[in-house]
Design an enzyme around this catalytic site. Structure first.
Site, PDB file in Angstrom:
ATOM      1  N   GLY A 178      -4.737   9.009   6.096  1.00 28.17           N
ATOM      2  CA  GLY A 178      -4.632  10.027   6.213  1.00 28.17           C
ATOM      3  C   GLY A 178      -3.193   9.772   5.094  1.00 28.17           C
ATOM      4  O   GLY A 178      -2.754  11.152   4.981  1.00 28.17           O
ATOM      5  N   LYS A 214       0.879  -1.387  -0.150  1.00 26.39           N
ATOM      6  CA  LYS A 214       0.047   0.297   0.372  1.00 26.39           C
ATOM      7  C   LYS A 214       1.136   1.158  -0.261  1.00 26.39           C
ATOM      8  O   LYS A 214       0.643   1.994  -0.762  1.00 26.39           O
ATOM      9  CB  LYS A 214      -0.575  -0.174   0.740  1.00 26.39           C
ATOM     10  N   SER A 215       1.675   1.191   0.331  1.00 27.79           N
ATOM     11  CA  SER A 215       2.582   2.471   1.052  1.00 27.79           C
ATOM     12  C   SER A 215       3.007   2.652  -0.316  1.00 27.79           C
ATOM     13  O   SER A 215       4.271   3.575  -0.526  1.00 27.79           O
ATOM     14  CB  SER A 215       3.908   1.961   1.986  1.00 27.79           C
ATOM     15  N   ARG A 254      -4.223   3.867  19.126  1.00 28.87           N
ATOM     16  CA  ARG A 254      -3.624   1.651  19.201  1.00 28.87           C
ATOM     17  C   ARG A 254      -3.611   1.901  20.156  1.00 28.87           C
ATOM     18  O   ARG A 254      -3.038   0.616  20.019  1.00 28.87           O
ATOM     19  CB  ARG A 254      -2.810   1.621  17.628  1.00 28.87           C
ATOM     20  N   ASP A 312       2.994   0.635  12.158  1.00 31.39           N
ATOM     21  CA  ASP A 312       2.452  -0.041  12.073  1.00 31.39           C
ATOM     22  C   ASP A 312       2.591  -1.805  12.431  1.00 31.39           C
ATOM     23  O   ASP A 312       1.562  -2.270  12.676  1.00 31.39           O
ATOM     24  CB  ASP A 312       2.413  -0.485  10.305  1.00 31.39           C
ATOM     25  N   ARG A 333      -7.527  13.430  13.226  1.00 33.82           N
ATOM     26  CA  ARG A 333      -5.983  13.233  12.950  1.00 33.82           C
ATOM     27  C   ARG A 333      -5.548  14.414  12.373  1.00 33.82           C
ATOM     28  O   ARG A 333      -5.573  15.590  12.153  1.00 33.82           O
ATOM     29  CB  ARG A 333      -5.918  12.201  12.003  1.00 33.82           C
ATOM     30  N   SER A 358      10.162   6.872  12.036  1.00 38.17           N
ATOM     31  CA  SER A 358       9.431   6.166  10.761  1.00 38.17           C
ATOM     32  C   SER A 358      10.523   7.101   9.733  1.00 38.17           C
ATOM     33  O   SER A 358       9.985   6.728   8.558  1.00 38.17           O
ATOM     34  CB  SER A 358       8.246   6.698  10.782  1.00 38.17           C
ATOM     35  N   SER A 362       6.178  10.956   9.509  1.00 38.61           N
ATOM     36  CA  SER A 362       6.093  11.182   8.019  1.00 38.61           C
ATOM     37  C   SER A 362       6.054  11.345   6.838  1.00 38.61           C
ATOM     38  O   SER A 362       6.630  11.935   5.783  1.00 38.61           O
ATOM     39  CB  SER A 362       7.469   9.403   8.326  1.00 38.61           C
ATOM     40  N   GLN A 363       4.506  11.037   7.132  1.00 36.45           N
ATOM     41  CA  GLN A 363       4.208  11.277   5.685  1.00 36.45           C
ATOM     42  C   GLN A 363       3.614  13.244   5.971  1.00 36.45           C
ATOM     43  O   GLN A 363       3.887  13.300   4.657  1.00 36.45           O
ATOM     44  CB  GLN A 363       2.566  11.470   5.751  1.00 36.45           C
TER      45      GLN A 363
END
Length: 410
Positions: A88, A20-21, A323, A292, A116, A184, A157-158
């Site tokens: 996200g 996915k990343s 989480r 994750d 978020r 990350s 990190s996004q």
């Protein structure tokens, strides 16, 4: 959709689904290129589809052709809202990109995504010419300008990745400076890797990234590698997994090393990776670069002999669910001996868990972790709203049952 799982034994082999990343990153780069690209991936998910839909709302054309997505890049920019669903990555990657190519954009979202955090990305974009509305729908106005961007390295990190996609498009050079500690980082490495595949030059310094302006994305036929994050759940069950790159920059490849520390042995033969778990023992886990994996690692620890401590996981409070809370509640309800700390857990392993009913908290990783835990339970496990798994792995229960699992939709 609720799911009831009767304890069973799973075995056999499976091919890893597409990362996915990497899929997010490749689709964005392709949409910004000067000509058509083909992105080859053997699976998709709600998050990947969210990125594809947003890119089409910007003006790209994306069509599925077998196991490939043909991406015709943005030529004429559209004035349509960008619906990020619950992704996200989609929102945080595309906020800077949209501000780099158009003067006004509206972002919409679902689930917990509007809650978020966007700081400090929001403040840095505001310093560089972009204004933000309050709340969702989120409207941004103004053109992103080049220059120096300063971000805390332990938030997301996004944010860094989003800027790395956008800054090459701007007039003038830019630099991203990260305030240590940087967490990350493997996810940033993945972004740089894909950007270079599409012809973008990034110079990495010590906690910094220098980006030349006025660069051109080059079209690229790109094959998305297998997903270590989602494959880890089946590896934890003892299933053989094919299609994983042992030299991948995916941070969750560290799952093998962590499982080795738990006492499992890694077998790599004929293109398949598997774990022979034997008797596992408790360890100490720094979750700084592998957020994750935390729900799954906590699940493994729940039936490992002795005590496991997981720390540096505070950022998990701002994922699809909190989480730290959802992992704790899930394992506690299944009979685990688990205590929450400020930034993680202390878990005392048991031979078996009891089973019971758990809430997914609308979080795909909680659903998959509970499914792994069910194999170590005395009684059935019921997962409420298990359809949340479609966010990253829609075929998860189909594959689970093909391998010998006993999951029934209710």
């Amino acid at each position: 959709m609720d799911v009831r799982i009767t304890p069973s034994e799973v075995s056999g082999s499976i091919k890893a689904i597409a990362s996915k990343s990497f899929a997010h990153r490749a689709l964005i780069c392709a949409a910004l290129s000067e000509s058509d690209s083909f992105i080859f991936l053997n699976s998709t998910s709600k998050d990947i589809e969210a990125t594809a839909e947003c890119l089409m709302s910007l003006g790209a054309k994306i069509t599925r052709q077998g196991e490939a997505m043909r991406v015709e890049p943005v030529k004429e920019i559209k004035d349509e809202p960008l619906f990020c669903n619950e992704s996200g990555s989609t929102l945080r990657f595309l906020l800077p990109v949209a501000a780099a190519i158009k003067d006004k954009s509206v972002f919409t979202a679902a689930g917990k995504l509007p809650e978020r955090p966007l700081s400090p990305l929001k403040e840095e974009m505001e310093r560089h010419g972009v204004s933000f509305s309050n709340g969702f729908p989120l409207e941004i106005n103004g053109s992103l300008s080049s220059g120096e961007y300063v971000l805390k390295g332990n938030v997301s990190s996004q944010f860094v990745s989003g800027l790395l996609f956008a800054l090459p498009l701007l007039d003038g050079d830019s630099e991203i400076k990260l305030i240590p500690p940087v967490e990350s980082k493997p996810y940033i490495d993945m972004t740089v890797e894909v950007l270079r595949q599409f012809g973008i030059e990034i110079t990495e310094g010590i906690n910094s990234y220098f980006v030349k302006g006025n660069q051109v994305y080059r079209a690229c036929d790109y094959t998305v590698e297998g997903d270590w994050s989602n494959s880890a759940y089946f590896l934890a069950m003892g299933v053989k997994v094919a299609g994983l790159d042992m030299s991948s920059t995916q941070g969750d490849r560290a799952f093998l090393d962590i499982m080795n520390s738990f006492g499992a042995s890694v077998d790599y033969k004929g293109g398949f990776i598997s774990l022979k778990n034997g008797e596992l023992h408790g360890i100490t886990i720094d979750a700084k670069n592998i957020p994750d994996l935390v729900p799954l690692l906590a699940t493994v620890a729940a039936t490992a002999k002795g005590q496991t401590e997981i720390y540096n996981a505070g950022r998990l409070r701002f994922k699809e669910s909190d989480r730290l809370r959802s992992t704790y509640e899930m394992l506690k309800n299944l009979g685990a001996d688990i205590v929450s700390t400020d930034d993680g857990f202390i878990i005392n392993g048991k031979d078996r868990l009891s089973g019971g009913e758990v809430d997914s908290f609308n979080d795909h990783r909680i659903v998959m972790s509970a499914s792994v835990a069910s194999l170590k339970c005395e009684n059935e496990v019921k997962i409420k709203n298990a359809f949340a798994v479609a966010k990253s792995y829609p075929e998860f229960f189909e594959h689970f049952n093909l391998l010998g699992g006993n999951a029934q939709c209710l």
